[in-house]
Write a protein that holds these residues in place. Structure first.
Motif, PDB file in Angstrom:
ATOM      1  N   SER A 155       0.892   3.491  -4.127  1.00  0.00           N
ATOM      2  CA  SER A 155       0.648   3.471  -5.570  1.00  0.00           C
ATOM      3  C   SER A 155       1.784   2.847  -6.376  1.00  0.00           C
ATOM      4  O   SER A 155       1.576   2.434  -7.512  1.00  0.00           O
ATOM      5  CB  SER A 155       0.421   4.897  -6.084  1.00  0.00           C
TER       6      SER A 155
ATOM      7  N   PRO B  69      -4.162  -4.060  -9.789  1.00  0.00           N
ATOM      8  CA  PRO B  69      -5.476  -4.609  -9.412  1.00  0.00           C
ATOM      9  C   PRO B  69      -5.544  -6.111  -9.735  1.00  0.00           C
ATOM     10  O   PRO B  69      -5.014  -6.563 -10.740  1.00  0.00           O
ATOM     11  CB  PRO B  69      -6.454  -3.809 -10.268  1.00  0.00           C
TER      12      PRO B  69
ATOM     13  N   ALA C 285     -12.797  -4.733 -10.626  1.00  0.00           N
ATOM     14  CA  ALA C 285     -13.638  -4.131  -9.600  1.00  0.00           C
ATOM     15  C   ALA C 285     -12.834  -3.647  -8.388  1.00  0.00           C
ATOM     16  O   ALA C 285     -13.364  -2.929  -7.547  1.00  0.00           O
ATOM     17  CB  ALA C 285     -14.697  -5.123  -9.140  1.00  0.00           C
ATOM     18  N   GLU C 286     -11.578  -4.024  -8.312  1.00  0.00           N
ATOM     19  CA  GLU C 286     -10.771  -3.651  -7.144  1.00  0.00           C
ATOM     20  C   GLU C 286     -10.481  -2.153  -7.146  1.00  0.00           C
ATOM     21  O   GLU C 286     -10.086  -1.581  -8.162  1.00  0.00           O
ATOM     22  CB  GLU C 286      -9.460  -4.433  -7.131  1.00  0.00           C
ATOM     23  N   GLU C 287     -10.700  -1.528  -5.999  1.00  0.00           N
ATOM     24  CA  GLU C 287     -10.481  -0.089  -5.859  1.00  0.00           C
ATOM     25  C   GLU C 287      -9.024   0.182  -5.499  1.00  0.00           C
ATOM     26  O   GLU C 287      -8.411  -0.545  -4.723  1.00  0.00           O
ATOM     27  CB  GLU C 287     -11.397   0.461  -4.762  1.00  0.00           C
ATOM     28  N   HIS C 288      -8.493   1.233  -6.049  1.00  0.00           N
ATOM     29  CA  HIS C 288      -7.110   1.631  -5.759  1.00  0.00           C
ATOM     30  C   HIS C 288      -6.987   1.967  -4.272  1.00  0.00           C
ATOM     31  O   HIS C 288      -7.814   2.707  -3.726  1.00  0.00           O
ATOM     32  CB  HIS C 288      -6.736   2.848  -6.608  1.00  0.00           C
TER      33      HIS C 288
ATOM     34  N   ARG D  54      -7.165   5.720  -3.120  1.00  0.00           N
ATOM     35  CA  ARG D  54      -8.340   6.566  -3.337  1.00  0.00           C
ATOM     36  C   ARG D  54      -8.753   7.319  -2.069  1.00  0.00           C
ATOM     37  O   ARG D  54      -9.009   8.523  -2.107  1.00  0.00           O
ATOM     38  CB  ARG D  54      -9.492   5.711  -3.854  1.00  0.00           C
TER      39      ARG D  54
END
Length: 173
Positions: free
Chosen positions: A41, A46, A50-53, A56
């Protein structure tokens, strides 16, 4: 003014319950995943909306493991053993130094065994337990055992309960 017999009829020994997590492997895995989550993190930006962390999935694993850790918690209930028995226990574990009240190696474990009423345990069972829980958890058990014998407060005060009642209404009685 009430007489001593009336007071004795109402008196009950002090008790305290603490929880200890028994699954040390899960605790270690949670700590490892939390460090991994922090690492992924730190510098993540991003490239598009639309990019996911990347953390997650790690966060989901941590949530699952915390549920597993809570399921492994065991409650230990301690009760005051009485003045004479407590004095005898102290006398049976004298300190070798003038600075301490008792032998810091043997007395804490003896007090835990003597005052833990649920689960009841023998000295040998306590030794087995102390092989798998860590020193912080042993200290937590000792603190509870010590408190039922030495805490002097009249009515325990709960800051959390008072704050909640103040926030939602109901006040303190």
């Amino acid at each position: 003014m009430p007489d001593i017999k009336a007071l004795l009829a109402k008196a009950k020994p002090r008790e305290r319950t603490v929880k200890v997590m028994l699954d040390g492997a899960t605790a270690g895995e949670i700590e490892r995943l939390e460090a991994e989550l922090l690492e992924v993190s730190e510098d993540w930006q991003p490239s598009d909306l639309a990019e996911e962390h990347p953390g997650r999935g790690i966060a989901a694993q941590i949530a699952e493991l915390r549920d597993k850790a809570r399921e492994s918690e065991a409650e230990f209930r301690f009760r005051y053993i009485g003045d004479e028995e407590y004095s005898s226990l102290l006398a049976a574990h004298p300190s070798t130094s003038k600075e301490e009240l008792f032998d810091s190696d043997s007395f804490p474990r003896a007090l835990i065994v003597a005052s833990c009423v649920d689960p009841v345990m023998t000295v040998d069972e306590a030794k087995e337990l102390f092989k798998v829980i860590n020193q912080g958890q042993i200290q937590r058990l000792f603190d509870a055992a010590w408190d039922v014998h030495n805490a002097a407060g009249l009515v325990p005060f709960s800051l959390a309960a008072s704050a909640l009642l103040a926030a939602v209404g109901g006040g303190e009685k």
